[in-house]
Design an enzyme around this catalytic site. Structure first.
Site, PDB file in Angstrom:
ATOM      1  N   CYS A 121       0.764  -1.054  -0.039  1.00 13.48           N
ATOM      2  CA  CYS A 121      -0.042  -0.004  -0.154  1.00 13.48           C
ATOM      3  C   CYS A 121       0.829   1.155   0.091  1.00 13.48           C
ATOM      4  CB  CYS A 121      -0.875  -0.099   1.324  1.00 13.48           C
ATOM      5  SG  CYS A 121      -1.717   1.523   1.710  1.00 13.48           S
ATOM      6  N   CYS A 124      -0.019   3.916   2.800  1.00 17.51           N
ATOM      7  CA  CYS A 124       0.607   3.423   4.006  1.00 17.51           C
ATOM      8  C   CYS A 124       2.064   3.763   4.153  1.00 17.51           C
ATOM      9  CB  CYS A 124       0.266   1.836   4.180  1.00 17.51           C
ATOM     10  SG  CYS A 124      -1.535   1.339   4.056  1.00 17.51           S
TER      11      CYS A 124
END
Length: 201
Positions: A121, A124
């Protein structure tokens, strides 16, 4: 449950004060992941008193530049103020919460990381240093749960437990458990919003 915890507790991990221990403690405190021996993360409890003892014996600075010394000392102070728990998956998250009933819990949800510590991700990856940079503002006695939600296919499944039960809509998500306070995706990029969540009553 395999959880990674920072908390004040009796000295029971770093007996012997071996050289790899000093280097690993320093690397952890300085967020210098490349210098942690044998693992991407230290696994298990790190005792505050042991870390302080390493500092007092001036052995930490063999692996730490003088410029980082104050940051290291501040992290030691912060370690005594809050507990950090790393969990993986919904079941471990629920267990961590259940074991800490009555405490002020903040939870950060991120996509899984590979063996090199890289998450699938990208948001993230961008948000994590922002969130960690504001953790010094966590309330005393609070708990910070770092939860990896699973791999990309699992996260994309609309019936996964995080979406069905916790009503998560995206990662990263930072929330104050049991309250409506929540930051989702790009909101986690903003240090002022993260700080506000950690400091609001």
């Amino acid at each position: 449950m395999t959880a990674w915890i920072l908390q004040r507790r009796p000295a029971d991990l770093f007996s012997g004060q071996s050289d790899w221990t000093h280097r690993s403690v320093c690397a952890y405190l300085c967020l210098d992941r490349d210098n942690i021996i044998g693992s991407n993360d230290l696994v298990g409890p790190i005792c505050v008193s042991d870390v302080v003892r390493v500092l007092e014996r001036s052995q930490l600075c063999r692996y730490c530049s003088p410029k980082a010394e104050e940051a290291v000392k501040q992290r030691i102070v912060n370690m005594a103020l809050y507990e950090e728990v790393k969990v993986h998956g919904y079941e471990e998250f629920c267990e961590a919460v259940s074991e800490r009933k009555g405490k002020d819990i903040f939870a950060y949800f991120s996509g899984d990381k590979d063996e090199q510590g890289n998450s699938w991700c990208p948001d993230c990856v961008k948000a994590e240093p922002v969130v960690r940079g504001e953790m010094e503002h966590l309330p005393e006695g609070s708990v910070f749960i770092y939860c990896q939600v699973g791999d990309r296919p699992y996260w994309k499944d609309p019936n996964n437990e995080f979406k069905k039960t916790l009503k998560l809509t995206g990662v990263p998500t930072l929330l104050r458990y049991g309250t409506p306070l929540k930051l989702v995706e790009e909101q986690c990029f903003k240090a002022d919003l993260v700080r506000m969540m950690f400091t609001e009553d």
